[in-house]
Motif scaffolding. Structure first.
Motif, PDB file in Angstrom:
ATOM      1  N   PHE A 211       0.826  -1.209   0.000  1.00  0.00           N
ATOM      2  CA  PHE A 211       0.000   0.000   0.000  1.00  0.00           C
ATOM      3  C   PHE A 211       0.860   1.258   0.000  1.00  0.00           C
ATOM      4  O   PHE A 211       0.542   2.244  -0.684  1.00  0.00           O
ATOM      5  CB  PHE A 211      -0.945  -0.001   1.214  1.00  0.00           C
ATOM      6  N   LEU A 212       1.950   1.247   0.754  1.00  0.00           N
ATOM      7  CA  LEU A 212       2.838   2.406   0.771  1.00  0.00           C
ATOM      8  C   LEU A 212       3.415   2.678  -0.614  1.00  0.00           C
ATOM      9  O   LEU A 212       3.453   3.826  -1.078  1.00  0.00           O
ATOM     10  CB  LEU A 212       3.976   2.179   1.775  1.00  0.00           C
ATOM     11  N   VAL A 213       3.876   1.618  -1.265  1.00  0.00           N
ATOM     12  CA  VAL A 213       4.448   1.778  -2.604  1.00  0.00           C
ATOM     13  C   VAL A 213       3.399   2.301  -3.579  1.00  0.00           C
ATOM     14  O   VAL A 213       3.661   3.199  -4.386  1.00  0.00           O
ATOM     15  CB  VAL A 213       5.041   0.442  -3.101  1.00  0.00           C
ATOM     16  N   LYS A 214       2.191   1.741  -3.495  1.00  0.00           N
ATOM     17  CA  LYS A 214       1.119   2.176  -4.396  1.00  0.00           C
ATOM     18  C   LYS A 214       0.742   3.626  -4.155  1.00  0.00           C
ATOM     19  O   LYS A 214       0.335   4.348  -5.082  1.00  0.00           O
ATOM     20  CB  LYS A 214      -0.109   1.282  -4.197  1.00  0.00           C
ATOM     21  N   SER A 215       0.903   4.096  -2.924  1.00  0.00           N
ATOM     22  CA  SER A 215       0.552   5.481  -2.605  1.00  0.00           C
ATOM     23  C   SER A 215       1.626   6.471  -3.025  1.00  0.00           C
ATOM     24  O   SER A 215       1.468   7.676  -2.827  1.00  0.00           O
ATOM     25  CB  SER A 215       0.295   5.619  -1.103  1.00  0.00           C
ATOM     26  N   GLY A 216       2.749   5.960  -3.574  1.00  0.00           N
ATOM     27  CA  GLY A 216       3.816   6.847  -4.027  1.00  0.00           C
ATOM     28  C   GLY A 216       4.927   7.048  -3.022  1.00  0.00           C
ATOM     29  O   GLY A 216       5.810   7.880  -3.233  1.00  0.00           O
ATOM     30  N   ALA A 217       4.930   6.281  -1.931  1.00  0.00           N
ATOM     31  CA  ALA A 217       5.955   6.454  -0.902  1.00  0.00           C
ATOM     32  C   ALA A 217       7.347   6.119  -1.422  1.00  0.00           C
ATOM     33  O   ALA A 217       8.331   6.758  -1.024  1.00  0.00           O
ATOM     34  CB  ALA A 217       5.630   5.576   0.313  1.00  0.00           C
ATOM     35  N   MET A 403      -5.622   7.227  -3.677  1.00  0.00           N
ATOM     36  CA  MET A 403      -5.993   5.827  -3.834  1.00  0.00           C
ATOM     37  C   MET A 403      -7.506   5.666  -3.839  1.00  0.00           C
ATOM     38  O   MET A 403      -8.168   5.801  -2.800  1.00  0.00           O
ATOM     39  CB  MET A 403      -5.364   4.986  -2.715  1.00  0.00           C
ATOM     40  N   GLY A 404      -8.037   5.369  -5.019  1.00  0.00           N
ATOM     41  CA  GLY A 404      -9.437   5.052  -5.161  1.00  0.00           C
ATOM     42  C   GLY A 404      -9.651   3.557  -5.091  1.00  0.00           C
ATOM     43  O   GLY A 404      -8.726   2.789  -4.784  1.00  0.00           O
ATOM     44  N   PRO A 405     -10.847   3.063  -5.370  1.00  0.00           N
ATOM     45  CA  PRO A 405     -11.138   1.619  -5.288  1.00  0.00           C
ATOM     46  C   PRO A 405     -10.204   0.756  -6.126  1.00  0.00           C
ATOM     47  O   PRO A 405      -9.740  -0.289  -5.654  1.00  0.00           O
ATOM     48  CB  PRO A 405     -12.585   1.535  -5.793  1.00  0.00           C
ATOM     49  N   LEU A 406      -9.903   1.173  -7.363  1.00  0.00           N
ATOM     50  CA  LEU A 406      -9.030   0.364  -8.217  1.00  0.00           C
ATOM     51  C   LEU A 406      -7.617   0.298  -7.661  1.00  0.00           C
ATOM     52  O   LEU A 406      -6.976  -0.761  -7.676  1.00  0.00           O
ATOM     53  CB  LEU A 406      -9.022   0.925  -9.639  1.00  0.00           C
ATOM     54  N   ALA A 407      -7.096   1.431  -7.162  1.00  0.00           N
ATOM     55  CA  ALA A 407      -5.750   1.442  -6.589  1.00  0.00           C
ATOM     56  C   ALA A 407      -5.688   0.579  -5.331  1.00  0.00           C
ATOM     57  O   ALA A 407      -4.690  -0.115  -5.086  1.00  0.00           O
ATOM     58  CB  ALA A 407      -5.333   2.877  -6.265  1.00  0.00           C
ATOM     59  N   ILE A 408      -6.739   0.601  -4.540  1.00  0.00           N
ATOM     60  CA  ILE A 408      -6.783  -0.225  -3.327  1.00  0.00           C
ATOM     61  C   ILE A 408      -6.775  -1.705  -3.685  1.00  0.00           C
ATOM     62  O   ILE A 408      -6.033  -2.506  -3.101  1.00  0.00           O
ATOM     63  CB  ILE A 408      -8.028   0.132  -2.491  1.00  0.00           C
ATOM     64  N   LEU A 409      -7.577  -2.077  -4.664  1.00  0.00           N
ATOM     65  CA  LEU A 409      -7.602  -3.477  -5.102  1.00  0.00           C
ATOM     66  C   LEU A 409      -6.260  -3.888  -5.684  1.00  0.00           C
ATOM     67  O   LEU A 409      -5.777  -5.005  -5.447  1.00  0.00           O
ATOM     68  CB  LEU A 409      -8.713  -3.675  -6.139  1.00  0.00           C
ATOM     69  N   ASP A 410      -5.650  -2.987  -6.444  1.00  0.00           N
ATOM     70  CA  ASP A 410      -4.351  -3.284  -7.032  1.00  0.00           C
ATOM     71  C   ASP A 410      -3.296  -3.482  -5.947  1.00  0.00           C
ATOM     72  O   ASP A 410      -2.444  -4.374  -6.045  1.00  0.00           O
ATOM     73  CB  ASP A 410      -3.942  -2.151  -7.973  1.00  0.00           C
ATOM     74  N   ALA A 411      -3.329  -2.651  -4.897  1.00  0.00           N
ATOM     75  CA  ALA A 411      -2.380  -2.799  -3.791  1.00  0.00           C
ATOM     76  C   ALA A 411      -2.597  -4.123  -3.061  1.00  0.00           C
ATOM     77  O   ALA A 411      -1.639  -4.797  -2.669  1.00  0.00           O
ATOM     78  CB  ALA A 411      -2.529  -1.625  -2.824  1.00  0.00           C
ATOM     79  N   MET A 412      -3.856  -4.504  -2.883  1.00  0.00           N
ATOM     80  CA  MET A 412      -4.155  -5.798  -2.259  1.00  0.00           C
ATOM     81  C   MET A 412      -3.581  -6.943  -3.088  1.00  0.00           C
ATOM     82  O   MET A 412      -2.948  -7.866  -2.559  1.00  0.00           O
ATOM     83  CB  MET A 412      -5.663  -5.985  -2.111  1.00  0.00           C
ATOM     84  N   ALA A 413      -3.820  -6.870  -4.405  1.00  0.00           N
ATOM     85  CA  ALA A 413      -3.331  -7.932  -5.283  1.00  0.00           C
ATOM     86  C   ALA A 413      -1.810  -7.993  -5.261  1.00  0.00           C
ATOM     87  O   ALA A 413      -1.223  -9.083  -5.191  1.00  0.00           O
ATOM     88  CB  ALA A 413      -3.837  -7.700  -6.709  1.00  0.00           C
ATOM     89  N   GLN A 414      -1.159  -6.830  -5.298  1.00  0.00           N
ATOM     90  CA  GLN A 414       0.298  -6.807  -5.302  1.00  0.00           C
ATOM     91  C   GLN A 414       0.864  -7.335  -3.990  1.00  0.00           C
ATOM     92  O   GLN A 414       1.854  -8.070  -3.969  1.00  0.00           O
ATOM     93  CB  GLN A 414       0.809  -5.383  -5.540  1.00  0.00           C
ATOM     94  N   GLY A 415       0.215  -6.972  -2.875  1.00  0.00           N
ATOM     95  CA  GLY A 415       0.671  -7.484  -1.586  1.00  0.00           C
ATOM     96  C   GLY A 415       0.573  -8.996  -1.502  1.00  0.00           C
ATOM     97  O   GLY A 415       1.486  -9.660  -1.000  1.00  0.00           O
ATOM     98  N   ALA A 416      -0.529  -9.558  -2.006  1.00  0.00           N
ATOM     99  CA  ALA A 416      -0.686 -11.016  -1.992  1.00  0.00           C
ATOM    100  C   ALA A 416       0.354 -11.685  -2.881  1.00  0.00           C
ATOM    101  O   ALA A 416       0.948 -12.706  -2.504  1.00  0.00           O
ATOM    102  CB  ALA A 416      -2.088 -11.392  -2.445  1.00  0.00           C
ATOM    103  N   LYS A 417       0.602 -11.112  -4.057  1.00  0.00           N
ATOM    104  CA  LYS A 417       1.607 -11.687  -4.952  1.00  0.00           C
ATOM    105  C   LYS A 417       3.002 -11.597  -4.332  1.00  0.00           C
ATOM    106  O   LYS A 417       3.806 -12.524  -4.457  1.00  0.00           O
ATOM    107  CB  LYS A 417       1.564 -10.968  -6.307  1.00  0.00           C
ATOM    108  N   ASN A 418       3.279 -10.475  -3.650  1.00  0.00           N
ATOM    109  CA  ASN A 418       4.581 -10.326  -2.997  1.00  0.00           C
ATOM    110  C   ASN A 418       4.774 -11.336  -1.871  1.00  0.00           C
ATOM    111  O   ASN A 418       5.903 -11.641  -1.488  1.00  0.00           O
ATOM    112  CB  ASN A 418       4.723  -8.913  -2.424  1.00  0.00           C
TER     113      ASN A 418
END
Length: 711
Positions: A211-217, A403-418
Motif C-alpha cells: 500500500f505504501l508503494v502504491k501510494s507513491g511512498a 488511492m481510489g477503489p481500483l488502486a486499493i484493489l491493485d495494492a491488495m493484489a500486489q501485496g498477496a503476490k509479494n
C-alpha cells in the motif's frame, strides 16, 4: 511466469515472477484476471482472519498454505519447457485441487483423528503425505532444489538414517505415522508457529508495504534522499545509502531494494564519477541493510519476537542503533571514495528539501500511526491494519497518488503476490524446525559449537558466520536465520550470559539470592563471593554449576530483563550474520542484481560489496561484547559515539585514505585509533584518546586535500 530460481531473497522473486508473468500473458486476459481476482480474495481473507476472524489456527495455517500455494502454481510453471502448455495446465490444476482438498480434509476430519486416539486412517496417510509433497514442489519452483533437499534430509533423519549413525547425532527414530502427524496435524510442523507468523505479522506488513508503494511512498523516498544528499560531496552515493535505508524500512527486502533504488542510484553514482563496480557494491551493501532497518526487517523481527518472547516493539527498538551504525559504515566508504575519486557535490535536479516535504510529507503519517500504535501496546497485526487505512487516507492529501477503489484493489493484489513465495517457504521451513525440536538436534548442535570453539565466544560467532554463509548459498535470508537461530542461538546465549555472570562474580557483585546455588558446588566459596576473585577462578566456579541450575542462577544473578536482552542479542547476532550471503561470493544475489544494473562483472562486484558491508561482521561483535542491545541510555550514547568514529577510522585504515591518502605509518595509527574506540571494556579515557587521534588525522588529511585542490 519465470523459471525456478535460487534467489537469496524471497520478496523480490514474486515481483520478478509477476512482471514476467504479465509480460508473457498479455494475450491471455483470463489468466491475468484469475490471478488478480484470487490475489484480492487472499488479501481480504487474511485481513479478516487477522482482525475479526476466530477460526482455529491449524485451519488458518492450512488455508494460508493452500491459498498462496495456489498463487505460486498460477504464477510459476513446473518447468520452463512446460510454459503455456496443456501439460503445465493439467499439472497446475491438479496441484490447486489437491491444495484445496488438504484444507477441507483438516477442517472435516481433524476431530475424527482424535476420536480414534490419533490412529491414522487411510485418508490421514494420503493427505498428510500429499501436503508435504506439495510443499516440496512449490518451494522447488520458487527457490530451486536446495530447500526441498534439506527438508527431505531432515524428515528421513527422523524415520530412517538417524538410527544408523553413531555419536552425538544418533537418534532412535520415530514411526512414519508419528512424523506425518507432527508434520501435518500438530501445531509443531508445517502449520506451526512459523506458519502462524507468516499469515499474521509477515503478511500484514508486506501488505502494508504494498500500500505504501502504491501510494507513491517509494518515489517520495528516492526524491527525498536525492534532495537531502545531492549537495554533499559524493552525494549520489549518499542517495543510495539513505534511499536504501528508508526503502528498507518499508520493504525489508535487500534484492527488492537493489532493483527499485539501484536503477536510479547506480547511474547517478556513475555519472558523478564513482567507479561502476564501487557504485554497484555500495547499492548492494546499502540494500542489504534493508532487512536490518526497523520497523519491518523482513520477517526477522516477528520470528525473533516469537523465539525470544520479547515484544516486537522492543525488538525493533534495540535494532535501531545497530542499523544506524551499519548504514553509517557504508556511508563512510562513500565519503572516502568520493574524496579519492574527486567526486564533487551536485545540484542534481534542483528540487529543494522544502518542496519535497511540502509535496510528500503525508507519507510519514502511516509510519507515525504504526509506531504510535505499537508503542501504545496494540498488536503488530492490528497496528498494521490501521496503518493500511491511514495510507489510503493520507494518499488523499496528495495530488498524484490518491488511492481510489481500483488502486486499493491493485495494492491488495500486489501485496498477496509479494507474499506468495514467502508463505510457501515459511510453511516448508516449519518441517525442518519441527525435526530440530523433536530430535533435540538444536541442543546437540549448540553443545558441539561450544565444544569446537573451546568455549570462546569469538570462535563461536565465527563458526556461526561460516555456517550462515554456507546455508545462505541455498536458503533465503529468513529461512537461514530460522534454521541457524534454532540450532545455535542457545550456544551464543549461554556464552554471553556466562561471561556476564563471571564478570559479576569476579567483581564481587553477585546478588545474595544467587549465592545460595553455589552451596551445591563449593560451600567454602560463599564467604568470598562478595569480595571478588580472579577471572579464572570465577570461570572455574561457574563451569561446575549443574546444567539444570544454570538457568535459575542466571535469572537470579543477572535479572530476568537482562537475560531476555541477552537472548535477543544472540538472535540479533545470528540474524545479522544471516545477511552476509547477500553480498558474499560465490552466491550473492543482491550484489549480482546490482552488477546487472551497473553492467559490471558479477563476482568482482560481489567481492566489492562484501568489503563495503564489513559492518555485518563488526557490529555483531559489538553486540556480543558490549551492551549495544538493551544497554542503559548513557552506555548506548557512549557506544554509539565511539562506534561511529571507530567505524570511520576502520574504513579509512582499510582503504588507506581519509580526506587524503594515508601513508603506512598513519594508516597503522588510524587502525590503532579504531581499535581504541571499538575494543570492548576499555576505559573511556582510552576511547577518548583514540577519538582525538583520529580527529587529528582527519584535520591533517583534510588540509592536505584542500591544499592540493587549491593548486
Amino acid at each position: 511466469m519465470s523459471s525456478p530460481n535460487t534467489s537469496a531473497d524471497s520478496h523480490i522473486d514474486q515481483d520478478v515472477n509477476l512482471e514476467e508473468f504479465e509480460t508473457q500473458h498479455r494475450n491471455t486476459p483470463l489468466i491475468n484476471r484469475v490471478v488478480f481476482g484470487f490475489s484480492i480474495f487472499l488479501a481480504i481473507a487474511h485481513i479478516y482472519i487477522n482482525t475479526l476472524g476466530t477460526l482455529p489456527e491449524l485451519w488458518v495455517s492450512a488455508f494460508h498454505f493452500a491459498g498462496f500455494g495456489t498463487l505460486c502454481a498460477l504464477l510459476i510453471p513446473a518447468h520452463p519447457s512446460l510454459r503455456n502448455s496443456k501439460i503445465a495446465f493439467a499439472i497446475d490444476s491438479l496441484i490447486v485441487l489437491l491444495l484445496i482438498a488438504t484444507v477441507f480434509y483438516i477442517a472435516l476430519f481433524e476431530d475424527a483423528l482424535y476420536e480414534r486416539g490419533v490412529v491414522f486412517s487411510t485418508g490421514d496417510w494420503i493427505f498428510s503425505s500429499i501436503a508435504i509433497i506439495l510443499s516440496l514442489e512449490l518451494i522447488r519452483r520458487t527457490t530451486g532444489w536446495f530447500i526441498p533437499s534439506l527438508i527431505l534430509v531432515a524428515l528421513s533423519y527422523v524415520v530412517l538414517w538417524g538410527q544408523w549413525i553413531s555419536g552425538a547425532f544418533s537418534f532412535p527414530g520415530l514411526s512414519l505415522e508419528t512424523l506425518l502427524y507432527r508434520s501435518f496435524f500438530s501445531t509443531d510442523g508445517m502449520f506451526g508457529s512459523i506458519s502462524r507468523i507468516s499469515w499474521s505479522f509477515v503478511f500484514m506488513f508486506i501488505l502494508f508495504g504494498a500500500f505504501l508503494v502504491k501510494s507513491g511512498a517509494g518515489e517520495f523516498i528516492i526524491t527525498l534522499s536525492r534532495s537531502l544528499a545531492s549537495k554533499m560531496i559524493g552525494g549520489p552515493g549518499f542517495v543510495a545509502v539513505l534511499g536504501s535505508g528508508l526503502m528498507g524500512s518499508v520493504s525489508g527486502s535487500s534484492v527488492a531494494n537493489t532493483v527499485s533504488t539501484g536503477v536510479i542510484t547506480i547511474p547517478l553514482m556513475r555519472r558523478a564519477g564513482f567507479p561502476a563496480r564501487f557504485a554497484a557494491g555500495i547499492e548492494a551493501a546499502a540494500s542489504t541493510g534493508g532487512q536490518l532497518m526497523p520497523p519491518v526487517m523482513g520477517a526477522g523481527a516477528f520470528i525473533m519476537a516469537s523465539y525470544t518472547q520479547v515484544s516486537y516493539v522492543t525488538i525493533i527498538g534495540v535494532a535501531a542503533i545497530p542499523a544506524l551504525l551499519y548504514f553509517l559504515s557504508v556511508a563512510f566508504f562513500v565519503r572516502v571514495e568520493a574524496k579519492r575519486s574527486n567526486v564533487t557535490s551536485t545540484d542534481d535536479d534542483g528540487v529543494s528539501i522544502k518542496d519535497v516535504l511540502k509535496e510528500g510529507w503525508h507519507h510519514a503519517i502511516p509510519l507515525a500511526v504504526l509506531v504510535t500504535l505499537l508503542i501504545q501496546g496494540f498488536t503488530p497485526t492490528y497496528a498494521a491494519g490501521i496503518s493500511i487505512l491511514s495510507v489510503i487516507a493520507a494518499s488523499w492529501l496528495s495530488k498524484q497518488h490518491r488511492m481510489g477503489p481500483l488502486a486499493i484493489l491493485d495494492a491488495m493484489a500486489q501485496g498477496a503476490k509479494n507474499m506468495s513465495t514467502t508463505a510457501v517457504l515459511l510453511v516448508g521451513i516449519g518441517l525442518v524446525v519441527n525435526v530440530i525440536s523433536t530430535t533435540g538436534v538444536g541442543n546437540t548442535f549448540s553443545l558441539l559449537i561450544t565444544d569446537w570453539a573451546g568455549g570462546s565466544l569469538l570462535w563461536t560467532i565465527i563458526l556461526v558466520a561460516i555456517a550462515s554463509l554456507v546455508l545462505g548459498m541455498g536458503l533465503p535470508v529468513t529461512a537461514s536465520y530460522i534454521v541457524l537461530g534454532t540450532l545455535s542461538a542457545p550456544a551464543i546465549f549461554n556464552l554471553i550470559a556466562e561471561s556476564q555472570l563471571v564478570d559479576q562474580i569476579a567483581s564481587g557483585q553477585l546478588p545474595e539470592a544467587a549465592s545460595a546455588i553455589f552451596m551445591l558446588v563449593d560451600p567454602s566459596v560463599l564467604g568470598t563471593l562478595t569480595q571478588g576473585m580472579p577471572i579464572e577462578q570465577a570461570q572455574a566456579l561457574v563451569s561446575q554449576v549443574p546444567a539444570d541450575f544454570k538457568s535459575m542462577l542466571m535469572d537470579q544473578a543477572l535479572g530476568a530483563e537482562s537475560v531476555a536482552m541477552i537472548l535477543v542479542t544472540a538472535h540479533m547476532i545470528i540474524f545479522w550474520l544471516s545477511q552476509d550471503s547477500n553480498v558474499t561470493p560465490p552466491v550473492c544475489l543482491t550484489a549480482f542484481a546490482a552488477a546487472a544494473i551497473a553492467k559490471t562483472p558479477p563476482m568482482r562486484t560481489g567481492v566489492t560489496a562484501w568489503k563495503l558491508a564489513k559492518g555485518l561482521y563488526i557490529i555483531p561483535l559489538m553486540m556480543a561484547y558490549t551492551p549495544l542491545i538493551g544497554g542503559e541510555p548513557l552506555e548506548l550514547l557512549k557506544l554509539t559515539i565511539f562506534g561511529i568514529f571507530g567505524l570511520y577510522a576502520l574504513v579509512a585504515a582499510m582503504e588507506g585514505y581519509l580526506e587524503d591518502k594515508l601513508n603506512i605509518l598513519t594508516r597503522i595509527v588510524t587502525l590503532a585509533a579504531s581499535g581504541a574506540m571499538l575494543w570492548p571494556h576499555l576505559p573511556i579515557a582510552v576511547n577518548a584518546i583514540g577519538l582525538v587521534v583520529f580527529l587529528i588525522i582527519f584535520v591533517i588529511t583534510n588540509r592536505s586535500y584542500n591544499a592540493k585542490s587549491a593548486n
